[in-house]
Design a protein around this motif. Sequence first.
Motif, PDB file in Angstrom:
ATOM      1  N   ASP A 273       0.013   0.384   7.472  1.00  0.00           N
ATOM      2  CA  ASP A 273       0.145   0.639   6.040  1.00  0.00           C
ATOM      3  C   ASP A 273      -1.197   0.461   5.334  1.00  0.00           C
ATOM      4  O   ASP A 273      -1.546   1.246   4.448  1.00  0.00           O
ATOM      5  CB  ASP A 273       1.182  -0.294   5.409  1.00  0.00           C
ATOM      6  CG  ASP A 273       2.600   0.014   5.853  1.00  0.00           C
ATOM      7  OD1 ASP A 273       2.849   1.104   6.429  1.00  0.00           O
ATOM      8  OD2 ASP A 273       3.485  -0.853   5.628  1.00  0.00           O
TER       9      ASP A 273
ATOM     10  N   GLY B  78       3.226   7.000  -4.749  1.00  0.00           N
ATOM     11  CA  GLY B  78       4.407   7.751  -4.365  1.00  0.00           C
ATOM     12  C   GLY B  78       5.064   8.497  -5.519  1.00  0.00           C
ATOM     13  O   GLY B  78       6.037   9.211  -5.328  1.00  0.00           O
TER      14      GLY B  78
ATOM     15  N   LEU C 113      -3.302   3.141   3.044  1.00  0.00           N
ATOM     16  CA  LEU C 113      -3.704   2.854   1.663  1.00  0.00           C
ATOM     17  C   LEU C 113      -5.218   2.886   1.500  1.00  0.00           C
ATOM     18  O   LEU C 113      -5.724   3.394   0.498  1.00  0.00           O
ATOM     19  CB  LEU C 113      -3.157   1.505   1.208  1.00  0.00           C
ATOM     20  CG  LEU C 113      -1.668   1.442   0.931  1.00  0.00           C
ATOM     21  CD1 LEU C 113      -1.275   0.043   0.478  1.00  0.00           C
ATOM     22  CD2 LEU C 113      -1.259   2.475  -0.104  1.00  0.00           C
TER      23      LEU C 113
ATOM     24  N   GLU D  73       2.013  -3.300  -2.334  1.00  0.00           N
ATOM     25  CA  GLU D  73       3.349  -2.861  -2.721  1.00  0.00           C
ATOM     26  C   GLU D  73       3.303  -2.038  -4.016  1.00  0.00           C
ATOM     27  O   GLU D  73       3.902  -0.965  -4.110  1.00  0.00           O
ATOM     28  CB  GLU D  73       4.252  -4.074  -2.894  1.00  0.00           C
ATOM     29  CG  GLU D  73       5.702  -3.739  -3.092  1.00  0.00           C
ATOM     30  CD  GLU D  73       6.563  -4.989  -3.112  1.00  0.00           C
ATOM     31  OE1 GLU D  73       7.141  -5.279  -4.181  1.00  0.00           O
ATOM     32  OE2 GLU D  73       6.662  -5.660  -2.070  1.00  0.00           O
TER      33      GLU D  73
ATOM     34  N   ASN E  20       1.513   1.345  -3.311  1.00  0.00           N
ATOM     35  CA  ASN E  20       2.416   2.281  -2.634  1.00  0.00           C
ATOM     36  C   ASN E  20       3.368   2.939  -3.624  1.00  0.00           C
ATOM     37  O   ASN E  20       3.594   4.146  -3.577  1.00  0.00           O
ATOM     38  CB  ASN E  20       3.225   1.565  -1.550  1.00  0.00           C
ATOM     39  CG  ASN E  20       2.652   1.760  -0.175  1.00  0.00           C
ATOM     40  OD1 ASN E  20       2.189   2.838   0.175  1.00  0.00           O
ATOM     41  ND2 ASN E  20       2.672   0.708   0.613  1.00  0.00           N
TER      42      ASN E  20
ATOM     43  N   TYR F   8      -5.458  -5.202   1.374  1.00  0.00           N
ATOM     44  CA  TYR F   8      -4.176  -4.625   1.772  1.00  0.00           C
ATOM     45  C   TYR F   8      -3.518  -5.341   2.948  1.00  0.00           C
ATOM     46  O   TYR F   8      -2.338  -5.117   3.216  1.00  0.00           O
ATOM     47  CB  TYR F   8      -4.326  -3.136   2.091  1.00  0.00           C
ATOM     48  CG  TYR F   8      -4.813  -2.314   0.916  1.00  0.00           C
ATOM     49  CD1 TYR F   8      -4.548  -2.685  -0.400  1.00  0.00           C
ATOM     50  CD2 TYR F   8      -5.553  -1.166   1.122  1.00  0.00           C
ATOM     51  CE1 TYR F   8      -4.999  -1.939  -1.473  1.00  0.00           C
ATOM     52  CE2 TYR F   8      -6.004  -0.402   0.050  1.00  0.00           C
ATOM     53  CZ  TYR F   8      -5.722  -0.793  -1.246  1.00  0.00           C
ATOM     54  OH  TYR F   8      -6.168  -0.045  -2.310  1.00  0.00           O
TER      55      TYR F   8
END
Length: 142
Positions: free
Chosen positions: A84, A130, A88, A123, A126, A113
């Motif tokens: 992840d 999105g 990012l 978090e 993301n 991150y």
Amino acid sequence: MTDIRKHAVEPTSILHLRNAADELLYAEDADGNPDKSRPMQAVMYGPGSKPFKKAQAASSNRLMERLKKKGKDSQSAEDKAQEDAVFLAACTKSLDNVSFDALTGEALFMAVYTAPEIGFIPEQINKHIGDWSNFTKASPTI
């Protein structure tokens, strides 16, 4: 006829970072007080940008490689967090007014991150990247 590209999104968006209590974050002044002129912010590439699409493709390719090697897609929590963070970091243009052990660039992104104690940062990023609406052009004022 209206050209549909009129509705295109911007390639980047700025997210003013928040702490775990949902309060806006600012760099500190010389006295250790929040300096309201220096927001801690992430400049992120969005879903309509080439860097974002490249990061998505790289993430999909890594998944396919894992499937080829292991025959299944199981990852440890640490591996998932690392994966992840790589995504990012590839979607991050800059982290402004953010410091972490005097790191810069991708090393800074990865440190922020992957640090579990500040897991609220990736978090919120993301969630931000999105949402296509975060990358819309500013409406003209009438």
